[in-house]
Motif scaffolding. Structure first.
Motif, PDB file in Angstrom:
ATOM      1  N   ASN A 390      38.679  25.886  -8.748  1.00 46.23           N
ATOM      2  CA  ASN A 390      39.358  25.618  -7.748  1.00 46.23           C
ATOM      3  C   ASN A 390      39.841  23.897  -8.642  1.00 46.23           C
ATOM      4  N   LEU A 391      39.331  23.923  -9.052  1.00 49.58           N
ATOM      5  CA  LEU A 391      40.934  22.640 -10.638  1.00 49.58           C
ATOM      6  C   LEU A 391      42.063  22.946 -10.772  1.00 49.58           C
ATOM      7  N   ALA A 392      41.474  24.534 -11.537  1.00 44.93           N
ATOM      8  CA  ALA A 392      42.408  25.007 -11.750  1.00 44.93           C
ATOM      9  C   ALA A 392      42.902  26.735 -11.507  1.00 44.93           C
ATOM     10  N   PRO A 393      43.194  27.091 -10.625  1.00 44.51           N
ATOM     11  CA  PRO A 393      43.092  28.388  -9.974  1.00 44.51           C
ATOM     12  C   PRO A 393      44.122  29.072 -10.893  1.00 44.51           C
ATOM     13  N   LYS A 394      44.772  28.929 -11.648  1.00 43.03           N
ATOM     14  CA  LYS A 394      45.982  30.082 -11.988  1.00 43.03           C
ATOM     15  C   LYS A 394      45.423  29.666 -13.913  1.00 43.03           C
ATOM     16  N   GLY A 500      52.300  20.484  -7.141  1.00 42.23           N
ATOM     17  CA  GLY A 500      50.969  19.873  -6.429  1.00 42.23           C
ATOM     18  C   GLY A 500      49.819  21.080  -6.596  1.00 42.23           C
ATOM     19  N   GLY A 501      49.828  20.840  -7.829  1.00 44.25           N
ATOM     20  CA  GLY A 501      48.395  21.983  -8.230  1.00 44.25           C
ATOM     21  C   GLY A 501      47.116  20.930  -7.816  1.00 44.25           C
ATOM     22  N   PRO A 502      46.331  21.198  -7.826  1.00 42.79           N
ATOM     23  CA  PRO A 502      44.723  20.674  -7.309  1.00 42.79           C
ATOM     24  C   PRO A 502      44.494  18.924  -7.823  1.00 42.79           C
ATOM     25  N   LEU A 503      45.369  19.344  -9.770  1.00 39.67           N
ATOM     26  CA  LEU A 503      44.833  17.874 -10.763  1.00 39.67           C
ATOM     27  C   LEU A 503      45.218  16.651 -10.382  1.00 39.67           C
ATOM     28  N   ALA A 504      46.643  17.029  -8.856  1.00 42.22           N
ATOM     29  CA  ALA A 504      47.180  16.158  -8.876  1.00 42.22           C
ATOM     30  C   ALA A 504      46.294  14.883  -8.015  1.00 42.22           C
ATOM     31  N   VAL A 505      45.099  16.203  -7.308  1.00 37.19           N
ATOM     32  CA  VAL A 505      44.913  15.039  -5.658  1.00 37.19           C
ATOM     33  C   VAL A 505      43.666  14.985  -6.084  1.00 37.19           C
ATOM     34  N   VAL A 506      43.146  14.681  -7.350  1.00 34.39           N
ATOM     35  CA  VAL A 506      41.861  14.239  -8.259  1.00 34.39           C
ATOM     36  C   VAL A 506      41.639  12.270  -8.371  1.00 34.39           C
ATOM     37  N   ARG A 507      40.351  12.230  -7.588  1.00 34.49           N
ATOM     38  CA  ARG A 507      40.144  10.586  -7.539  1.00 34.49           C
ATOM     39  C   ARG A 507      39.071  10.117  -8.292  1.00 34.49           C
ATOM     40  N   GLU A 528      37.242  21.893   2.921  1.00 32.79           N
ATOM     41  CA  GLU A 528      38.714  21.407   4.109  1.00 32.79           C
ATOM     42  C   GLU A 528      39.503  20.374   3.023  1.00 32.79           C
ATOM     43  N   GLU A 529      38.335  19.261   2.295  1.00 29.59           N
ATOM     44  CA  GLU A 529      38.723  17.778   1.524  1.00 29.59           C
ATOM     45  C   GLU A 529      39.636  18.032   0.988  1.00 29.59           C
ATOM     46  N   LEU A 530      39.676  19.303  -0.380  1.00 31.31           N
ATOM     47  CA  LEU A 530      41.316  19.543  -0.825  1.00 31.31           C
ATOM     48  C   LEU A 530      41.847  20.297  -0.345  1.00 31.31           C
ATOM     49  N   GLN A 531      41.798  21.048   0.746  1.00 31.86           N
ATOM     50  CA  GLN A 531      42.964  21.055   1.513  1.00 31.86           C
ATOM     51  C   GLN A 531      43.758  20.040   2.246  1.00 31.86           C
ATOM     52  N   ARG A 532      42.535  19.196   2.594  1.00 27.96           N
ATOM     53  CA  ARG A 532      43.736  17.601   3.105  1.00 27.96           C
ATOM     54  C   ARG A 532      43.981  16.924   1.978  1.00 27.96           C
ATOM     55  N   ARG A 533      43.654  17.037   1.002  1.00 25.70           N
ATOM     56  CA  ARG A 533      44.368  15.718   0.288  1.00 25.70           C
ATOM     57  C   ARG A 533      45.439  16.565  -0.542  1.00 25.70           C
ATOM     58  N   LEU A 534      45.403  17.982  -1.054  1.00 28.60           N
ATOM     59  CA  LEU A 534      46.566  19.173  -0.660  1.00 28.60           C
ATOM     60  C   LEU A 534      47.992  19.056   0.314  1.00 28.60           C
ATOM     61  N   ALA A 535      47.017  18.767   1.428  1.00 28.25           N
ATOM     62  CA  ALA A 535      48.373  19.072   2.684  1.00 28.25           C
ATOM     63  C   ALA A 535      49.220  17.479   2.665  1.00 28.25           C
ATOM     64  N   ALA A 536      48.917  16.305   2.282  1.00 29.75           N
ATOM     65  CA  ALA A 536      48.884  14.927   1.907  1.00 29.75           C
ATOM     66  C   ALA A 536      49.319  14.746   1.180  1.00 29.75           C
ATOM     67  N   TRP A 537      49.551  15.536   0.209  1.00 31.80           N
ATOM     68  CA  TRP A 537      50.295  15.106  -0.944  1.00 31.80           C
ATOM     69  C   TRP A 537      51.875  15.204  -1.553  1.00 31.80           C
ATOM     70  N   ARG A 538      52.557  14.159  -1.683  1.00 25.66           N
ATOM     71  CA  ARG A 538      53.989  14.113  -2.175  1.00 25.66           C
ATOM     72  C   ARG A 538      54.238  14.355  -3.499  1.00 25.66           C
ATOM     73  N   PRO A 539      55.228  14.298  -4.205  1.00 25.86           N
ATOM     74  CA  PRO A 539      55.702  14.568  -5.166  1.00 25.86           C
ATOM     75  C   PRO A 539      55.648  12.755  -5.612  1.00 25.86           C
ATOM     76  N   PRO A 540      55.455  11.979  -6.617  1.00 30.53           N
ATOM     77  CA  PRO A 540      54.816  10.895  -7.215  1.00 30.53           C
ATOM     78  C   PRO A 540      56.452   9.880  -7.747  1.00 30.53           C
ATOM     79  N   VAL A 541      57.464  11.099  -8.100  1.00 32.94           N
ATOM     80  CA  VAL A 541      59.275  10.788  -8.663  1.00 32.94           C
ATOM     81  C   VAL A 541      59.766  12.138  -8.152  1.00 32.94           C
ATOM     82  N   GLU A 542      61.275  11.535  -8.397  1.00 30.08           N
ATOM     83  CA  GLU A 542      62.361  11.870  -8.421  1.00 30.08           C
ATOM     84  C   GLU A 542      62.701  12.810  -9.405  1.00 30.08           C
ATOM     85  N   PRO A 543      63.438  13.584  -9.653  1.00 28.03           N
ATOM     86  CA  PRO A 543      63.722  14.737 -11.127  1.00 28.03           C
ATOM     87  C   PRO A 543      64.553  14.482 -11.311  1.00 28.03           C
TER      88      PRO A 543
END
Length: 581
Positions: A390-394, A500-507, A528-543
């Motif tokens: 779940n931390l590296a689906p691909k 927005g991969g799961p790595l982005a929401v590790v705390r 459920e917690e992983l999915q909640r974090r992923l849904a709330a994630w936003r890119p930290p910087v603009e391209p």
């Protein structure tokens, strides 16, 4: 596998579209080249060989390629060809910022167009420093003209106070020793002079020597190319023989698509395991396969490499350097060992025009401590390990031969660095809440995130841990790692944090489980917690707003498919547009 059938010679060559005939356009193309002093009969239908040279004063590993180009030219002339040297994009690992990997695809694009757009019948690729090898083959594969490679070779062994010094490997080792108080800064500066004592690439089994080995095991170089030291006269002789060989390859119409088959890539993957090769080979071979149209995946890396012992005793996995590897017999010995173990596709075609087994079946091992028998292998499971969860689906990758056995199954508390700058700001802080049982996590260092996927995955350990005598911890990121580096480092985590991969929401404080034997990596939080974090994630910087950085961001694919540009996949061939002159 059906045998290769050479084309009937003579036939009209591609270069004759420019030079053959007496039209205004033919005279235009011929006439300007004659200002170099070329006689008229050079344009009579002999093969024009493009020598794609990555020499640059700012690519020190390739600083001697001008000399090798002259030897290639001599071989081409001897075989009846017409050599033309073409300078191409050269990205040095140790000078390009933010990272040379960001420019691999740009170099490949430039090389592809340089080959396709000019009157060239066959190609010699002169390569050395890490990214020049894959980028040039990616470009050449996309055109699919007869192609052969020759690398610059590794530099001579380094020595410091009686100890072998491996370029790169000892840089990391000595740097950690300074932080641990075991070495002074003055001693570190003294050691610097011993690290690069001749021209050539890294003298360890870093990415440059790994990729040279990959090219030889793929069949794209003459046998024995990978290990000859840069300053050895045999490197120059091989360059001249390469020049001779490419002329015949043009006459036979022997192309990369004939050589770069699935069987060849399987040979390369197994070779990587046997030599303890760099994890960088994963992204490069995936990208090359994508250009030639071979379906290669991370699953192939795990399938082919899982049961391959690491028999080459070289830094960073072992104790010797590339000089000793060459003296022991080099890569042909390894290929023979793989063949005798039933792990080599013996019929795979090479640039010689024959099967790879014919090249290596009679070679001998002259030092069985450098190239060890299987029963004394450095590790029995040397191939690149591909872990998923779940931390590296691909997937993410790990190099077992450079990792610590006691950490191959581990559960630890995450200590999170949001990016490379956050890591640099915190790692030396004595108040950092970390010990050797923790798992170091770094985000936003993948293809889009850094950008370019820099070699920062082998995070240095905190001084407070180093002073305890600890030399390794589990480290996880979406970055790459230098082929000269070592440690229990999980890399290329896909999808990367920047998309927005799961790595982005590790705390901080999350528990992470690593199980290499079962190829599993798991973030131990409820789904459920992983999915909640992923849904709330936003890119930290603009391209990036514009320029090549914006093109890279918009078009680079994930590490799990080779980090190539989406619009460069596949072979586009050698056809060019109409002549406008």
């Amino acid at each position: 596998m059906s045998a290769f059938k050479p084309a009937i010679w003579p036939r009209k060559l591609r270069s004759q579209e420019w030079f053959g005939g007496n039209t205004r356009d033919n005279i235009y193309h011929r006439g300007w080249l004659k200002n170099q002093g070329h006689p008229h009969d050079l344009f009579d239908g002999r093969p024009v060989i493009g020598i794609m040279n990555t020499w640059s004063d700012l690519t020190p590993c390739n600083g001697h390629l001008r000399e090798l180009a002259e030897k290639v030219k001599a071989g081409v002339w001897e075989a009846g060809g017409f050599p033309v040297e073409v300078p191409v994009f050269s990205a040095s690992e140790n000078t390009y910022r933010p990272t040379a990997m960001m420019y691999r695809n740009l170099a490949a694009l430039a090389v592809e167009e340089a080959i396709r757009g000019q009157p060239i019948d066959g190609v010699v690729l002169l390569v050395g420093c890490d990214k020049t090898t894959p980028s040039l083959l990616m470009g050449a594969a996309s055109v699919d003209l007869p192609t052969i490679m020759v690398s610059g070779g590794p530099m001579l062994n380094g020595y410091f106070r009686g100890e072998r010094v491996g370029s790169g490997t000892h840089l990391w080792k000595f740097s950690e020793a300074v932080k641990a108080g075991e070495m002074t800064q003055d001693e570190f500066l003294e050691a610097e002079a011993s690290m690069s004592r001749s021209t050539g690439t890294c003298n360890t089994m870093g990415t440059a020597s790994t990729m040279a080995s990959m090219m030889e095991s793929l069949g794209m170089t003459l046998s024995g190319n990978a290990a000859i030291p840069a300053v050895d006269s045999r490197r120059r002789a091989m360059s001249q023989l390469t020049g001779r060989r490419i002329v015949q390859m043009v006459k036979d119409d022997l192309k990369p698509s004939d050589i770069l088959t699935k069987a060849a890539f399987e040979n390369a993957i197994r070779t990587n395991g046997a030599i303890g090769g760099s994890t960088n080979a994963v992204v490069h071979l995936l990208a090359i396969a994508g250009r030639i149209g071979v379906d290669l995946t991370l699953a192939d890396w795990d399938r082919c490499g899982r049961d391959v012992p690491t028999v080459v005793n070289l830094m960073p996995s072992g104790e010797y350097l590339m000089e000793e590897f060459f003296y022991a017999g080099g890569l042909p010995v390894v290929l023979r060992m793989l063949g005798e173990a039933g792990k080599l596709n013996k019929d795979a075609l090479t640039v010689s025009g024959g099967p790879i087994w014919d090249e290596v079946k009679d070679v001998r091992n002259w030092n069985d401590d450098v190239i060890r028998p299987v029963e004394r292998a450095l590790t029995q499971q040397g191939g690149i390990a591909v872990l998923k969860g779940n931390l590296a689906p691909k997937g993410c990758v790990l190099k077992p031969s450079a990792a610590s056995p006691h950490l191959m199954q581990h559960r630890g508390r995450a200590v999170v660095f949001e990016d490379i700058d956050d890591y640099k700001a915190k790692i030396n802080d004595e108040n950092l809440d970390i010990d050797e049982t923790c798992v170091m996590v770094m985000k936003y260092c993948g293809p889009k995130g850094y950008p370019g996927m820099a070699e920062v995955g082998n995070m240095g350990l905190p001084p407070k841990v180093l002073r305890k005598g600890i030399t390794d911890m589990v480290r996880i990121s979406d970055a790459r790692m230098s082929g000269t580096a070592y440690g229990t480092v999980l890399l290329h985590t896909s999808p990367e944090a920047a998309v927005g991969g799961p790595l982005a929401v590790v705390r901080n404080g999350d528990m992470i489980e690593v199980d290499v034997a079962n190829r599993r990596i798991h973030l131990d939080i409820p789904d459920e917690e992983l999915q909640r974090r992923l849904a709330a994630w936003r890119p930290p910087v603009e391209p990036p707003a514009s320029g090549y950085a914006r093109m890279f961001h918009d078009h680079v694919e994930g590490a799990d498919t080779g980090a190539d540009f989406d619009f460069l996949k596949g072979c586009r061939g050698s056809a060019v547009g109409k002549d406008s002159h």
